[in-house]
Scaffold this motif. Sequence first.
Motif, PDB file in Angstrom:
ATOM      1  N   UNK A  41       0.841  -1.197   0.000  1.00 40.64           N
ATOM      2  CA  UNK A  41       0.000   0.000   0.000  1.00 40.64           C
ATOM      3  C   UNK A  41       0.876   1.247   0.000  1.00 40.64           C
ATOM      4  N   UNK A  42       1.985   1.157   0.689  1.00 44.78           N
ATOM      5  CA  UNK A  42       2.931   2.277   0.748  1.00 44.78           C
ATOM      6  C   UNK A  42       3.411   2.658  -0.653  1.00 44.78           C
ATOM      7  N   UNK A  43       3.885   1.654  -1.408  1.00 43.66           N
ATOM      8  CA  UNK A  43       4.385   1.944  -2.754  1.00 43.66           C
ATOM      9  C   UNK A  43       3.260   2.427  -3.662  1.00 43.66           C
ATOM     10  N   UNK A  44       2.015   1.942  -3.416  1.00 41.67           N
ATOM     11  CA  UNK A  44       0.900   2.396  -4.231  1.00 41.67           C
ATOM     12  C   UNK A  44       0.582   3.861  -4.014  1.00 41.67           C
ATOM     13  N   UNK A  45       0.750   4.353  -2.780  1.00 41.20           N
ATOM     14  CA  UNK A  45       0.476   5.765  -2.493  1.00 41.20           C
ATOM     15  C   UNK A  45       1.676   6.633  -2.891  1.00 41.20           C
ATOM     16  N   UNK A  46       2.879   6.115  -2.708  1.00 41.55           N
ATOM     17  CA  UNK A  46       4.066   6.875  -3.114  1.00 41.55           C
ATOM     18  C   UNK A  46       4.160   7.021  -4.623  1.00 41.55           C
ATOM     19  N   UNK A  65      -7.861  -2.402   6.666  1.00 40.35           N
ATOM     20  CA  UNK A  65      -8.359  -3.622   6.030  1.00 40.35           C
ATOM     21  C   UNK A  65      -7.253  -4.445   5.377  1.00 40.35           C
ATOM     22  N   UNK A  66      -6.108  -3.821   5.105  1.00 45.11           N
ATOM     23  CA  UNK A  66      -4.982  -4.531   4.489  1.00 45.11           C
ATOM     24  C   UNK A  66      -4.092  -5.094   5.584  1.00 45.11           C
ATOM     25  N   UNK A  67      -3.844  -6.385   5.527  1.00 46.52           N
ATOM     26  CA  UNK A  67      -2.989  -7.039   6.512  1.00 46.52           C
ATOM     27  C   UNK A  67      -1.577  -6.488   6.399  1.00 46.52           C
ATOM     28  N   UNK A  68      -1.139  -5.781   7.445  1.00 46.40           N
ATOM     29  CA  UNK A  68       0.183  -5.177   7.410  1.00 46.40           C
ATOM     30  C   UNK A  68       0.149  -3.675   7.287  1.00 46.40           C
ATOM     31  N   UNK A  69      -1.057  -3.097   7.155  1.00 49.97           N
ATOM     32  CA  UNK A  69      -1.165  -1.647   7.071  1.00 49.97           C
ATOM     33  C   UNK A  69      -0.484  -1.093   5.830  1.00 49.97           C
TER      34      UNK A  69
END
Length: 624
Positions: free
Chosen positions: A440-445, A505-509
């Motif tokens: 999710x981090x890379x998706x927002x970055x 909702x994403x496992x691992x935040x």
Amino acid sequence: MPRPVRVGPTPKCWPRFLQELEGEPTPVPSNPKELLKHIFKTSRFTLILSILLAATHFVAMAMLPWAIGGLLDSGLETGLHPSITPWVLTTLGIIALAALSSLNEPVQIGLWLHGTWEPVRWLLRRVSRRRTDVSQKMASGDIVASVTTDGDKLGAIAAFVPDAVGSAVAFVVVAILMLQVSVPLGLFVLIGMPLLLFGISRIIKPLQQRIAIQREEQGNLTSLASDAVVGLRVLRGVGGEDVYNEKYIAQSTVVQEAGIRAAKYRALLNAIQTAGPALFTAIVVGGGLYFTFTGMMSPGQLFSFYGYTVFLSMPIGAISQTIQMGTRAWVGAKKIGHVIAAEPLVTDDDVVVPSENPRDWGGTALVDAESGVRIEPHKITALVAASPLETTAIGVRLTRVDDANQTFADGVDLRSYPVDEVREHIVLSGSVAELFTGSLRSGVLGPNAPEVAPRSVYEQVRDIQQPGGEGRALFEKEVVEGVSAEDQHLMAALAAADAGDVVTSVDGGLDGQIAERGRSLSGGQRQRVALARVLAADPDVAVLIEPTSAVDSHTESRIAGNLAQVRRGKTTVIVTASPLVLDRCDEIVLVAGGREIARGSHRDLLDNPDYYSVVHRGVGEEAK
């Protein structure tokens, strides 16, 4: 409990022809003929080595019946006498030579891999950098198939050519050996084999045409399937499964029929490949028996002739298979060539404003030349039209997606600035929320995400054996104590997009994994993460196409308020017809027929019947 991982010993230094290509990909020609020539030329030394090994192997296999036949005649004549020793040693030597030349297999694997990797790497570089016009010429499924299957066909032809050349050399050797024993049977083989190959060549052209048609229809089917995967939830929501199933079944039938039409020629080719050697065997053995009966042949020579005819199925099969591979490679080369030949939609060819002269993009007014719509700086401006396609087209043109369109920045053509500079300061979030495999981090970055470090073979094998391990090691991030500044920034962007529920909702935040194209998220979640990506980038100019179309009204209201707060004083263009969003915008531009017809605030424009008919949602006069 994790399963133990066992990886066999690997050499510290692989031969060059088995080493993976690294660094920048080498440009390859787009012309199919030149592309195939390029593949053979770049691997010419490996190709020559493979041809020599293949020729040695096939000649050794061809000579084996000759050696055994000589051994048989010598044994029948003298019995177990030392005089048969030379024939025994010759036979063993030929067997050893054939076994040694079998080392050609890893060389051919190297040819296959390099023949696949090089064009595919360049193709991926072409389609993954600046947008090209290939999507206007080819279906998305065709483009995917060019990467996943067509490149493999180019590698296959490079690997099979050595066998074809070695088979041809062995055929000449066998013909000479046959002529030395029996001229009639030798001539029969020398004349009959070319006729058989001629018959095979006559089948190739119609087979090639039908394979090309089948390949085209298969690409259309792949496009249909990939589109359904992306919009599966929407499809179910509108009850469109039956319509989609009908279309998929219809296209599957088209692919099946195209495959059946091609199968007729494939079957004929396989029949000739199988029956041809059998027919030759029957004729040669029958003739050999007659000559042996009449004393014109010895028993050993008869055995050799039989061995020759059995062996001939190998070169015929190799040559026939190479022809088939060549046909598929030619079709694949043309497809790959189409992708490579695609022209980028934006270039720096017309750059006249040097990048060292900085522009205040945040204070720049943008004007779409085609519609005449002017976007004032430091304002949140909404584009509204009865047809969303009109306003979407204007929004896209403002971001310089295609240099065929003209947009001005304070009177200066946007094409005068370097593309990278425009991309840095003007960000487009399209109507389709595009997400990629990763955290999710890379998706927002987005483009600011760190590069992914390569993994060793051991790590890849270990990860694949664990549930979810294919992606975990690829994107895992070192855990640090506390909340970093980056985490705070990303969480603020997600909160502004009302996407806090995605994190939980994403496992691992933030470091949890998202499936390819965001399939593990709902449509609304994907849209909000895509919006958060733009807000995290905080560009001088943001163009948002229908940023709230997939969320409910309560969520939409919260997002509209957050956008007004986060983007206050920053140039923002929103394509929408939602009253909840429009009420928070500084200025509304009403478009009809591709031109601006009115401008003002949401409440001012409600008195305009054209505007009211677009944004009215059945709330009656109270909406005013």
